[in-house]
Every structure is written in structure tokens, then in C-alpha cells.
Design a protein around this motif. Structure first.
Motif, PDB file in Angstrom:
ATOM      1  N   ASN A 218       0.347  -1.008   2.646  1.00  0.00           N
ATOM      2  CA  ASN A 218       0.285   0.275   2.382  1.00  0.00           C
ATOM      3  C   ASN A 218       0.065   1.101   3.743  1.00  0.00           C
ATOM      4  O   ASN A 218       0.185   2.278   3.697  1.00  0.00           O
ATOM      5  CB  ASN A 218      -0.784   0.741   1.382  1.00  0.00           C
ATOM      6  CG  ASN A 218      -0.459   0.373  -0.004  1.00  0.00           C
ATOM      7  OD1 ASN A 218       0.707   0.061  -0.394  1.00  0.00           O
ATOM      8  ND2 ASN A 218      -1.192  -0.061  -0.706  1.00  0.00           N
ATOM      9  N   LEU A 219      -0.357   0.633   4.717  1.00  0.00           N
ATOM     10  CA  LEU A 219      -0.657   1.068   6.045  1.00  0.00           C
ATOM     11  C   LEU A 219       0.232   0.791   7.216  1.00  0.00           C
ATOM     12  O   LEU A 219      -0.012   0.996   8.234  1.00  0.00           O
ATOM     13  CB  LEU A 219      -2.155   0.865   6.350  1.00  0.00           C
ATOM     14  CG  LEU A 219      -3.148   1.486   5.482  1.00  0.00           C
ATOM     15  CD1 LEU A 219      -4.601   0.947   5.805  1.00  0.00           C
ATOM     16  CD2 LEU A 219      -3.036   3.080   5.594  1.00  0.00           C
TER      17      LEU A 219
ATOM     18  N   ALA B  72      -6.668   1.465   2.261  1.00  0.00           N
ATOM     19  CA  ALA B  72      -5.486   0.816   2.165  1.00  0.00           C
ATOM     20  C   ALA B  72      -5.170   0.748   0.607  1.00  0.00           C
ATOM     21  O   ALA B  72      -3.940   0.257   0.431  1.00  0.00           O
ATOM     22  CB  ALA B  72      -5.858  -0.834   2.651  1.00  0.00           C
TER      23      ALA B  72
ATOM     24  N   SER C 253      -4.192   5.385   0.699  1.00  0.00           N
ATOM     25  CA  SER C 253      -3.416   5.053   1.741  1.00  0.00           C
ATOM     26  C   SER C 253      -2.473   6.279   1.604  1.00  0.00           C
ATOM     27  O   SER C 253      -1.656   6.842   2.714  1.00  0.00           O
ATOM     28  CB  SER C 253      -2.469   3.960   1.465  1.00  0.00           C
ATOM     29  OG  SER C 253      -1.683   3.899   0.254  1.00  0.00           O
TER      30      SER C 253
ATOM     31  N   ARG D 118       3.188   3.303  -3.288  1.00  0.00           N
ATOM     32  CA  ARG D 118       1.879   2.439  -2.749  1.00  0.00           C
ATOM     33  C   ARG D 118       0.924   1.797  -3.856  1.00  0.00           C
ATOM     34  O   ARG D 118      -0.291   1.901  -3.538  1.00  0.00           O
ATOM     35  CB  ARG D 118       1.292   3.203  -1.649  1.00  0.00           C
ATOM     36  CG  ARG D 118       2.374   3.359  -0.637  1.00  0.00           C
ATOM     37  CD  ARG D 118       1.807   4.121   0.595  1.00  0.00           C
ATOM     38  NE  ARG D 118       2.516   4.588   1.699  1.00  0.00           N
ATOM     39  CZ  ARG D 118       3.305   5.744   1.689  1.00  0.00           C
ATOM     40  NH1 ARG D 118       3.231   6.384   0.753  1.00  0.00           N
ATOM     41  NH2 ARG D 118       4.428   5.771   2.523  1.00  0.00           N
TER      42      ARG D 118
END
Length: 320
Positions: free
Chosen positions: A41-42, A8, A13, A173
Motif C-alpha cells: 500500500n505504500l 500501511a 495509506s 488499498r
């Protein structure tokens, strides 16, 4: 299944998204979501499952399996260069990675892990050799010590193990990293606030903003990680930078050109005093010697600041 620790986080990510781009979704993400903002981020990624980093460590120390695991990308770590709690850093970075190495080796599962260019300290030579390694903080020392732990084992391993010494990574990210985010990210925020960017005055013999780093876009980081997934015969410890140092002024000018190309007014650089607490602990120059990576077979070119920074700023503008 592919396991991505730190999945993450910034680089993790992006690796997950890179795997998704290959239509790979059988992914187990391992992370610490105490900072729940990292889940963003996911949010647009597809994964099979998530396991907390402490639960994952307990399971691998208990020698538990996760079914068929094709590879492990180990990106999870305490990455703060200002963290001086040595016991904490060594547990999270060094001991954790040792346990994961043993688990992977026992199963002949490829392990590709994040080392760091910080192991070289002030340089000036950035080549994968013990004589050039002089870590200056706990984060760097933990990465350095694991590389030392791995080196004498490499020749006798039956499966792929690769350490990648990341240089100055920037790209999508990374927003959750706060002060540890890249200078390109901070420039984006400064441009939104005032139309100007801030850089340090001169240090270590370099003029204002002329300190030089090997800045590498995270897309290039992902490309090398996935190339290693495709080439399990490659093992070792490799630098991962562009091989070309560029100045902070270069990054600033790339950001300012991006702003002007959008028709926005303003633009300029303000040089601020160099912080006292960073004197003697600041890398004013880094440049990856990527000869070993090229010799291993990776031939693709890397983005320079002039192309990578505007691409990143476009992404930030699109994602808010």
C-alpha cells in the motif's frame, strides 16, 4: 512532520497518498507489518520514516518527542468485528488511543482519529448522541468507550481533536483485509471468477440483497480528513458517511454494469442463505446523519455507489 498511525493499512495509506498529492512527504508512518503484504500500500508513496506501533507507543508513554509534529492521523486499530479477545482489543484500541490523546493534548498537536459507525449497533438512528449508541461487539465497544472518554474533555481542550465515525468504506488499498474487505472488493473477485456476484438472502424484514448501508468511497474519507487538517478550529465527534443508505443490490448492479461496459459476458446475482452466526449481530441498515459535519463547515458532495463503485473497479483492474 505529520504522523499517520495505521499508515500501511486501508484508510491510513490512502491518507498518506492524499498528503503526497499535496506534495507533503514529511510523514512518519506507524503500523504493525507482521502482515508484510501491507507494505504494498505504500510502495508507490513517499514517506520520511516508519516506526513499529509498539515502539511508537513506548516512546509516547515515555513522553518522547518526534520533532515538530503538525498533526496526527490515528487510523491504527484492531478493526475485526469478530475479535472477542476483549483484553487485546481494549489494549490496542482503547488504551493506545488514550495514551496518544494525552501526548497530543500536552503538545497542543491536532489529533484526528478513526471512530466507527459500529458504535450505533442496530440503530435505527445514526446520530452523534449517547442515547443512540449501542455497541454489539468488542471492536465497537472499544471505539464507543474512547468517544465517551473524550467527550467531557472536548470543551476544555486547547488543540484540535476530532473523532470520525466511518460508515461502510470501500476503495483502493483494502486487499489485505481479506474477509473484512468491502463488498465491492469481493464483487470484483467474484466477477473475475464466475461473472456473477453473491449476496445474502433477506433478513430483518429486508428482501434479498435489499439490506441497506451507507457506502462511502475512501477518497471522500481522505477529503474530510485533509479538510480537518486545513481547519484546526474544528473539534468534535462526527459521522462520516454519505448521508444516504443504498442497497447491496445497488452495489451489485453498479459492478455488473461496469463489467458489461467492458464488453465482458455473463452477469447476474446469486442469493445465498443468511449465515446463522450473523443473525442478531448484522447491521441491515445504516445511514449517517451528517448534519453535524455539514454544520462544522464541510460542504463537498459525496460519491454515490453508481459513481464510486466503477471508479474503484477501474482502479482494481488497473492494479491487478
Amino acid at each position: 512532520m505529520i504522523i499517520v498511525t495505521g499508515g500501511a493499512g486501508f484508510i491510513g495509506s490512502n491518507i498518506v497518498h492524499g498528503l503526497n498529492a499535496r506534495d507533503i512527504r514529511d510523514i512518519l508512518v506507524v503500523d504493525d507489518l507482521s502482515d508484510g503484504r501491507k507494505c504494498l500500500n505504500l510502495a508507490d508513496a513517499d514517506i520520511l520514516d516508519y516506526v513499529d506501533k509498539d515502539d511508537f507507543l513506548a516512546r509516547i508513554r515515555a513522553d518522547e518527542g518526534f520533532g515538530q509534529v503538525d498533526a496526527v492521523f490515528h487510523e491504527g486499530a484492531c478493526s475485526s468485528t469478530t475479535e472477542w479477545d476483549g483484553r487485546f482489543v481494549m489494549k490496542v484500541n482503547y488504551e493506545y488511543t488514550k495514551a496518544l490523546l494525552a501526548w497530543c493534548v500536552a503538545r497542543r498537536t491536532p489529533l484526528i482519529y478513526a471512530s466507527s459507525a459500529s458504535v450505533y449497533g442496530m440503530g435505527p438512528v445514526f446520530r452523534e448522541g449517547r442515547e443512540f449508541e449501542h455497541p454489539l461487539n468488542m471492536y465497537a465497544y472499544s471505539k464507543f468507550l474512547f468517544d465517551c472518554h473524550l467527550r467531557p474533555q472536548l470543551a476544555g481542550l486547547d488543540s484540535q481533536v476530532v473523532g470520525l465515525r466511518y460508515f461502510n468504506v470501500y476503495g483502493p488499498r483494502e486487499q489485505h483485509k481479506g474477509g473484512m474487505a468491502s463488498v465491492a472488493f469481493h464483487f470484483h473477485n467474484q466477477l473475475k471468477e464466475s461473472g456473477r456476484v453473491r449476496l445474502f438472502e433477506g433478513s430483518d424484514g429486508y428482501g434479498p440483497g435489499e439490506q441497506r448501508r451507507d457506502f462511502i468511497h475512501v477518497d471522500d474519507i481522505v477529503a474530510v480528513n485533509l479538510w480537518l487538517l486545513d481547519n484546526p478550529q474544528v473539534s468534535g465527534i462526527f459521522n462520516l458517511g454519505t448521508g444516504r443508505a443504498q442497497s447491496f443490490n445497488d452495489v451489485a448492479h453498479a459492478a455488473l454494469r461496469w463489467m458489461r461496459a467492458r464488453g465482458e459476458e455473463g452477469g447476474g446475482i446469486d442469493y445465498i442463505p443468511f449465515p446463522e452466526h450473523l443473525k442478531g449481530r448484522y447491521q441491515s441498515f445504516t445511514e449517517a446523519d451528517i448534519g453535524a459535519l455539514r454544520a462544522a463547515g464541510y460542504a463537498r458532495p459525496f460519491m454515490d455507489v453508481e459513481s464510486g463503485v466503477p471508479a474503484y473497479l477501474d482502479w482494481l483492474a488497473a492494479h491487478g
